[in-house]
Design a protein around this motif. Structure first.
Motif, mmCIF file in Angstrom:
data_model
loop_
_atom_site.group_PDB
_atom_site.id
_atom_site.type_symbol
_atom_site.label_atom_id
_atom_site.label_comp_id
_atom_site.label_asym_id
_atom_site.label_seq_id
_atom_site.Cartn_x
_atom_site.Cartn_y
_atom_site.Cartn_z
ATOM 1 N N TYR A 29 -5.483 -14.600 4.916
ATOM 2 C CA TYR A 29 -5.124 -13.194 5.143
ATOM 3 C C TYR A 29 -6.361 -12.297 5.141
ATOM 4 C CZ TYR A 29 -0.082 -14.101 4.578
ATOM 5 O OH TYR A 29 1.209 -14.529 4.731
ATOM 6 N N ASP A 30 -7.307 -12.609 4.271
ATOM 7 C CA ASP A 30 -8.531 -11.808 4.183
ATOM 8 C C ASP A 30 -9.270 -11.846 5.513
ATOM 9 O OD1 ASP A 30 -10.161 -10.108 2.770
ATOM 10 O OD2 ASP A 30 -10.851 -11.594 1.301
ATOM 11 N N THR A 33 -8.163 -9.384 7.923
ATOM 12 C CA THR A 33 -8.212 -8.012 7.407
ATOM 13 C C THR A 33 -6.828 -7.516 7.002
ATOM 14 O OG1 THR A 33 -10.026 -7.712 8.982
ATOM 15 C CG2 THR A 33 -9.350 -5.773 7.740
ATOM 16 N N LEU A 34 -6.191 -8.308 6.159
ATOM 17 C CA LEU A 34 -4.929 -7.896 5.528
ATOM 18 C C LEU A 34 -5.189 -7.890 4.017
ATOM 19 C CD1 LEU A 34 -2.567 -10.012 7.796
ATOM 20 C CD2 LEU A 34 -2.770 -7.510 7.773
ATOM 21 N N GLN A 36 -4.198 -6.308 1.316
ATOM 22 C CA GLN A 36 -3.174 -6.318 0.262
ATOM 23 C C GLN A 36 -2.568 -7.711 0.108
ATOM 24 O OE1 GLN A 36 -2.495 -3.862 -1.809
ATOM 25 N NE2 GLN A 36 -3.774 -2.331 -0.791
ATOM 26 N N LEU A 37 -2.260 -8.346 1.233
ATOM 27 C CA LEU A 37 -1.757 -9.721 1.165
ATOM 28 C C LEU A 37 -2.806 -10.631 0.547
ATOM 29 C CD1 LEU A 37 0.194 -9.998 4.526
ATOM 30 C CD2 LEU A 37 1.115 -10.675 2.292
ATOM 31 N N MET A 147 1.420 -4.222 9.111
ATOM 32 C CA MET A 147 0.919 -3.123 8.281
ATOM 33 C C MET A 147 2.016 -2.578 7.358
ATOM 34 S SD MET A 147 -2.147 -3.338 8.809
ATOM 35 C CE MET A 147 -2.811 -2.040 7.781
ATOM 36 N N GLU A 150 1.606 -4.515 4.306
ATOM 37 C CA GLU A 150 0.458 -4.013 3.557
ATOM 38 C C GLU A 150 0.838 -2.753 2.769
ATOM 39 O OE1 GLU A 150 -1.806 -6.747 3.608
ATOM 40 O OE2 GLU A 150 -3.336 -5.188 3.745
ATOM 41 N N GLN A 151 1.596 -1.874 3.428
ATOM 42 C CA GLN A 151 2.003 -0.636 2.751
ATOM 43 C C GLN A 151 2.963 -0.933 1.602
ATOM 44 O OE1 GLN A 151 3.374 1.809 6.002
ATOM 45 N NE2 GLN A 151 1.289 1.949 6.809
ATOM 46 N N ALA A 154 0.909 -2.247 -1.253
ATOM 47 C CA ALA A 154 0.090 -1.182 -1.844
ATOM 48 C C ALA A 154 0.955 -0.335 -2.771
ATOM 49 C CB ALA A 154 -0.526 -0.321 -0.747
#
Ligand SMILES: [Fe+2]
Ligand SMILES: [Fe+2]
Length: 175
Positions: A29-30, A33-34, A36-37, A147, A150-151, A154
């Motif tokens: 996931y990193d 560019t995710l 939060q996951l 996303m 991700e939200q 977060a």
């Protein structure tokens, strides 16, 4: 070595294996560019490592043999954004079965101290299956708009795990 000690040593390998698998998922996931996951699974990886070290501490305290194991290589490629979470949920369910089996082995051997040690892990598995299954719902629903996931993370993550307070001590201290 009792059957229970044997099985607990085996479980140490599964916990380190789970940790390694979560690092692989976090890095996956990193790389996309995710964050939060990624952060979620980096944290899970540390938790699994701590589980292994709690079992190590238990065996040290019991003056039983501890074998630090080689770890099976994790899956590193995934079909889509949902697949790692599905894998994680399957893994948590499998571990729940393993811990249950361990508790039954301790009980069969009349090892009530060993059985009691596993009670925390049973609670922890209940929590982890439940939270991973919730994450699978969210990721499945939002797989075309990641996303949103991700939200969600977060917003929702970062709450303290109430089980942490009663956790067994980990060798070298929990990270
Ligand atoms: Fe675990
Ligand atoms: Fe777990």
């Amino acid at each position: 070595m009792s059957r229970f000690t044997d099985a607990l040593n085996e479980q140490i390998a599964y916990e380190f294996g789970a940790s390694q698998q979560y690092i692989a998922i976090a890095v996956h996931y990193d790389a996309q560019t995710l964050p939060q996951l990624a952060a979620h699974f980096y944290r899970q990886a540390v938790e699994e490592r701590n589980h292994a070290m709690m079992m190590v501490q238990y065996l040290l305290d019991a003056d039983d043999e501890v074998v630090i194991p080689a770890v099976e290589g994790p899956q590193v490629e995934f079909a889509d954004v949902v697949a790692p979470v599905q894998l994680a949920l399957d893994q948590e369910k499998r571990v729940t079965g393993q811990i249950q089996q361990l508790a039954l082995t301790a009980r069969a051997e009349g090892d009530l101290v060993g059985e009691q040690f596993l009670h925390w892990f049973l609670q922890e598995q209940r929590e982890e299956v439940s939270s991973m299954s919730a994450l699978l719902d969210v990721v499945s629903r939002s797989k075309d708009d990641v996303m949103q996931v991700e939200q969600f993370l977060a917003r929702e993550s970062g709450g303290e795990n109430p089980l942490e307070a009663g956790a067994p001590p980990a060798a070298g201290g929990a990270l």
